[in-house]
Design a protein around this motif. Structure first.
Motif, short mmCIF file in Angstrom:
data_model
loop_
_atom_site.label_atom_id
_atom_site.label_comp_id
_atom_site.label_asym_id
_atom_site.label_seq_id
_atom_site.Cartn_x
_atom_site.Cartn_y
_atom_site.Cartn_z
N VAL A 434 -54.08 59.08 -18.79
CA VAL A 434 -55.23 59.97 -18.96
C VAL A 434 -56.44 59.41 -18.21
CG1 VAL A 434 -56.92 60.81 -20.65
CG2 VAL A 434 -54.48 61.00 -21.14
N THR A 468 -48.78 63.86 -14.20
CA THR A 468 -47.95 64.44 -15.26
C THR A 468 -48.20 63.74 -16.59
OG1 THR A 468 -46.23 65.03 -13.66
CG2 THR A 468 -45.59 64.95 -15.97
N VAL A 471 -51.59 64.76 -17.93
CA VAL A 471 -51.60 66.11 -18.53
C VAL A 471 -50.98 66.07 -19.92
CG1 VAL A 471 -50.61 68.42 -18.36
CG2 VAL A 471 -51.59 67.32 -16.33
N PHE A 472 -49.83 65.41 -20.06
CA PHE A 472 -49.19 65.30 -21.38
C PHE A 472 -50.11 64.59 -22.37
CE2 PHE A 472 -45.10 66.25 -19.28
CZ PHE A 472 -44.55 67.09 -20.23
N ALA A 474 -53.46 64.37 -22.24
CA ALA A 474 -54.60 65.21 -22.56
C ALA A 474 -54.22 66.32 -23.54
CB ALA A 474 -55.18 65.81 -21.28
N VAL A 475 -53.06 66.94 -23.32
CA VAL A 475 -52.59 67.97 -24.23
C VAL A 475 -52.32 67.38 -25.62
CG1 VAL A 475 -50.67 69.55 -24.73
CG2 VAL A 475 -51.62 69.43 -22.42
N GLY A 476 -51.76 66.17 -25.65
CA GLY A 476 -51.51 65.51 -26.91
C GLY A 476 -52.79 65.24 -27.68
N TRP A 478 -55.57 66.96 -27.32
CA TRP A 478 -56.15 68.25 -27.68
C TRP A 478 -55.46 68.84 -28.91
CZ3 TRP A 478 -60.36 70.97 -26.42
CH2 TRP A 478 -60.40 72.32 -26.75
N THR A 479 -54.13 68.72 -28.96
CA THR A 479 -53.37 69.31 -30.06
C THR A 479 -53.31 68.41 -31.30
OG1 THR A 479 -51.28 68.41 -29.21
CG2 THR A 479 -51.94 70.63 -28.47
N SER A 481 -51.40 65.71 -31.49
CA SER A 481 -50.14 64.95 -31.58
C SER A 481 -50.33 63.50 -31.19
CB SER A 481 -49.07 65.61 -30.70
OG SER A 481 -49.50 65.65 -29.33
#
Length: 484
Positions: A434, A468, A471-472, A474-476, A478-479, A481
């Protein structure tokens, strides 16, 4: 974690004896992390697990120390920092990521220092809590910019401060070990041997794995031992001083851990507030012990913070001067201070201090983050040493047995750092990407400034992998997880 300074009185290179070299190695590696060892080990394992953990960490970090020492001998022209080995071995983009990782590790380590001071003061003033309150962040902010001002004004030689700090932190640690071992309770030792009677700590393998980041954090700075080779009266003294100094430091760390298990049951040790050496010593000697160790913590951390702030700024400044970072990061002020790199470093520490208000267990989070970020430059340096050994580059006039020995050391160090990535876990690996993914914009800018080719085919693959992961990650975040 601590930092090293080089002895160059009067601008001349001082020739150092083996005892002096050994003392510099010891002083360089004994930093703030040692004061957190009792609880960090107590929450993870018992005596048996800690013995295995220190044996693994000792062997692995010694191999890494040999790697840096051997690289200093085989490639003496590569003297711009640990990240230069990644560039020499695997290209410009790998070197860039190594430098960013090392810089970010230094910044996270500096944020850890301020949280650690806040947690120490929290034992005396409730408003500081565990170093993650608004008051703690406010006081730390004043400290960050006060040090920034002093360094910007030209306070760049940390040698005298580091020598004083080394004495003031080593003596209390030795007093702690001796006094606590004299208070040894055989029944407590017996119960703490595996600590299975207190609850489920997981398998022995899990226990050991859960201690790996703290054992690595306390040894960050081990690469600095190799820089002393140019100051030695005799070249052979460097290797001896490295081994003797490293084993001395390993003994100190292990004894702090094991002595703590001799007076407090594992659950109580695990619940001791950080810096946990304070609580353990206070339990044994009474109230004066809290003040004694707390003073040592504050002195040690402030001295180390100065040295590591200088180092973090240099990690950005040197690549910028070599056209690997954007040119603006290579700017100096009238005092010869790399001012832009210093500003970015101070802002980085400030940002992480702000993050502590939203992080669960900010102290351990910063410690684990700093350690995880340091793994990339360590891995790439070890892999470069392994590459040299396997290809024979720089070994043309060296006996085959020396090449075999150094190749084995490099292979062991590479395997150990890969194991540390596994021990850190996917969370911290993703957090690392990240940071590295957006930082690649600095690489793009630096390349464009000098009209260089952006990526080789192999570097495109590495860039895609980092993006990649970013992105995973950042999404983690945000959500939810991935939790901080």
């Amino acid at each position: 974690m601590s930092a090293q300074t080089e002895a160059e009185p009067g601008g001349a290179v001082a020739k150092l004896s083996m005892p002096t070299l050994t003392a510099m190695v010891v002083g360089g590696m004994v930093g703030a992390g040692v004061f957190s060892l009792p609880a960090r080990f107590g929450v993870a394992t018992g005596i048996l697990g800690s013995l295995i953990a220190w044996a693994i960490a000792g062997a692995g970090m010694l191999m890494l120390a040999f790697v840096f020492q051997n690289l200093a001998i085989r490639k003496p022209e590569l003297d711009s920092g640990v990240f230069i080995y990644a560039k020499a071995g695997f290209g410009d983009y790998a070197g860039f990521n190594s430098a960013i990782g090392f810089w970010a590790s230094s910044v996270a380590g500096n944020a850890f220092y301020w949280v650690f001071i806040g947690a120490t003061l929290g034992a005396f003033f409730d408003g500081f809590g565990d170093g993650d309150t608004v008051l703690a962040v406010a006081v730390s902010t004043v400290g960050v910019w006060l040090f920034h001002y002093l360094i910007a004004r030209g306070v760049r030689d940390a040698a005298v401060i580091n020598r004083i700090v080394t004495v003031l932190k080593i003596i209390p640690i030795l007093v702690f070990i001796v006094v606590v071992l004299f208070a040894l309770d055989p029944e407590v030792v017996a119960d703490n041997w595996t600590a299975y009677g207190y609850g489920d700590l997981g398998s022995l393998d899990e226990q050991v794995r859960n201690t790996m980041l703290i054992t690595t954090f306390v040894f960050i700075g081990i690469e600095g031992a190799s820089v002393y080779s140019r100051y030695a009266k005799r070249r052979e003294d460097v290797g001896r001083a490295t081994v003797l100094g490293f084993l001395s430091v390993l003994s100190i760390f292990a004894l702090v851990t094991l002595s703590s298990y001799s007076v407090l049951p594992q659950p109580e040790l695990a619940d001791t507030r950080q810096p946990s050496m304070v609580g353990v010593f206070e339990y044994v000697v009474g109230d004066w012990g809290e003040v004694f160790i707390s003073a040592a913590v504050v002195i040690s951390v402030l001295g180390a913070y100065l040295a590591w702030t200088l180092m973090a700024a240099e990690v950005m400044y040197i690549p910028a001067r070599a056209d690997d970072f954007p040119a603006f990061l290579g700017q100096e002020n009238s005092h010869g201070t790399p001012i832009t790199a210093l500003v970015v470093t101070s802002l980085g520490v400030q940002a992480l201090l702000g993050l502590t208000l939203f992080v669960n267990d900010a102290l351990n989070f910063m410690l684990d983050l700093a350690t995880s970020l340091a793994l990339l430059p360590y891995l790439l340096a070890a892999a470069y040493a392994l590459k040299l050994g396997l290809t024979g580059e720089s070994y043309e006039e060296v006996a085959p047995r020396v090449r075999r020995k150094e190749t084995l050391f490099a292979g062991a160090a590479t395997a150990y750092t890969l194991f540390l990535f596994d021990a850190a876990g996917l969370k911290f690996v993703l957090l690392m990407t990240v940071l590295l993914a957006p930082a690649s914009l600095l690489y793009v800018k630096a390349r464009s400034e000098h009209g260089r080719r952006l990526f080789t085919p192999a570097e495109i693959g590495l860039f895609a992998l980092i993006v990649t992961g970013g992105v995973f990650g950042a999404v983690g975040l945000w959500t939810g997880s991935i939790t901080l």
